[in-house]
Design a protein around this motif. Structure first.
Motif, PDB file in Angstrom:
ATOM      1  N   SER A 187      31.532  45.641  40.154  1.00 34.53           N
ATOM      2  CA  SER A 187      32.886  44.451  40.167  1.00 34.53           C
ATOM      3  C   SER A 187      33.012  44.299  41.589  1.00 34.53           C
ATOM      4  CB  SER A 187      33.433  43.853  38.822  1.00 34.53           C
ATOM      5  OG  SER A 187      34.242  44.975  39.365  1.00 34.53           O
ATOM      6  N   ASN A 188      33.496  43.079  41.839  1.00 31.28           N
ATOM      7  CA  ASN A 188      34.299  42.920  43.479  1.00 31.28           C
ATOM      8  C   ASN A 188      35.438  42.701  43.399  1.00 31.28           C
ATOM      9  OD1 ASN A 188      31.886  43.706  44.586  1.00 31.28           O
ATOM     10  ND2 ASN A 188      31.219  41.650  45.002  1.00 31.28           N
ATOM     11  N   TYR A 189      36.258  42.719  41.604  1.00 24.27           N
ATOM     12  CA  TYR A 189      37.136  42.231  41.472  1.00 24.27           C
ATOM     13  C   TYR A 189      38.197  43.075  41.049  1.00 24.27           C
ATOM     14  CZ  TYR A 189      35.972  42.323  36.681  1.00 24.27           C
ATOM     15  OH  TYR A 189      35.654  42.867  34.790  1.00 24.27           O
ATOM     16  N   LYS A 190      37.467  44.194  40.089  1.00 25.08           N
ATOM     17  CA  LYS A 190      38.511  45.296  39.352  1.00 25.08           C
ATOM     18  C   LYS A 190      38.173  46.549  40.597  1.00 25.08           C
ATOM     19  CE  LYS A 190      38.769  47.564  35.333  1.00 25.08           C
ATOM     20  NZ  LYS A 190      38.649  48.026  33.674  1.00 25.08           N
ATOM     21  N   LEU A 191      38.718  46.226  41.700  1.00 23.07           N
ATOM     22  CA  LEU A 191      39.185  47.245  42.430  1.00 23.07           C
ATOM     23  C   LEU A 191      39.926  48.207  42.258  1.00 23.07           C
ATOM     24  CD1 LEU A 191      39.695  44.407  45.843  1.00 23.07           C
ATOM     25  CD2 LEU A 191      36.799  45.829  44.809  1.00 23.07           C
ATOM     26  N   TYR A 203      30.920  49.637  47.436  1.00 21.29           N
ATOM     27  CA  TYR A 203      31.490  47.986  47.843  1.00 21.29           C
ATOM     28  C   TYR A 203      33.075  48.425  48.818  1.00 21.29           C
ATOM     29  CZ  TYR A 203      33.467  43.283  49.345  1.00 21.29           C
ATOM     30  OH  TYR A 203      34.230  42.051  49.920  1.00 21.29           O
TER      31      TYR A 203
END
Lengths: 114, 114
Positions: B98-102, B32
């Motif tokens: 994950s989609n938060y720990k970019l 992502y």
């Protein structure tokens, strides 16, 4: 409010002092994030909240850093015994859920440690 | 370690021209990718995202291209306007999925000349 609100916008402190940075996320956003941005650098992940719990604190640089979130809303990032290397812009973001990378960022709190 | 990086730190274009901002990533597990725009003194603003099962996605005046073979991401801005002047960051979700720990790159400064 209409967006993510952070305070203070600017903070100058002396080395060794404690500081608290506050974040008011967008109403209804369950996920809240703290990032740090040093001068001319990208964003560094610090911590993530889902509701009031923090499933991932792995980005906190040292045990001088802590954060909490209450009522599924406001979050406070606390830095104890500040050091000069803590100088940076601390950005808070929120999102409806941890499902996309569309984070809504505040304008940040600029911390300067003398 | 693996990281997200940018080919060009600065880009200067004429108003009305198309802009292309490039980003290389090395974490093959990332699935992502996101582009953010950061204007001076403000927090980053989400522009567009793309998942690894796509190679192109279009938004309003922006297109993101993903080449998984060479691990390259680009942001194309059509008919660039002075308001597009900002720092552009690419970000990836890393090995955790994950989609938060970019993980953010260092950014490219885009300057649009009138």
């Amino acid at each position: 409010g209409a967006g993510v609100s952070q305070s203070p916008s600017n903070k100058v402190t002396e080395k060794g002092k404690d500081v608290e940075l506050r974040c008011d996320p967008i109403s209804g956003h369950t996920a809240l994030y703290w990032y740090r941005q040093s001068l001319g650098q990208g964003l560094e992940f610090l911590i993530y909240f889902q509701g009031n719990s923090a499933p991932d604190k792995s980005g906190l640089p040292s045990d001088r850093f802590s954060a909490e979130r209450t009522g599924g809303s406001v979050s406070t990032l606390t830095i104890q015994r500040t050091q000069q290397e803590d100088s940076a812009v601390y950005l808070c973001a929120s999102s409806f859920f941890q499902g996309t990378g569309e984070l809504f960022f505040g304008e940040g709190s600029r911390l300067t440690v003398l | 370690g693996e990281s997200v990086g940018l080919h060009l730190p600065t880009l200067s274009v004429q108003e009305g021209d198309n802009s292309i901002i490039n980003c290389a990533y090395s974490n093959s597990a990332s699935d992502y990718f996101i582009w953010y725009k950061q204007e001076s003194g403000k927090g980053p603003q989400f522009i567009i995202d793309i998942r690894s099962n796509m190679d192109k996605r279009q938004g309003q005046r922006v297109t993101v291209l993903l080449n998984k073979t060479v691990k390259h991401l680009s942001l194309q801005i059509a008919a660039t306007q002075p308001g597009d002047s900002a720092v552009y960051f690419c970000a990836e979700n890393g090995s955790g999925g994950s989609n938060y720990k970019l993980t953010f790159g260092k950014g490219t400064l885009l300057t649009v000349n009138p």
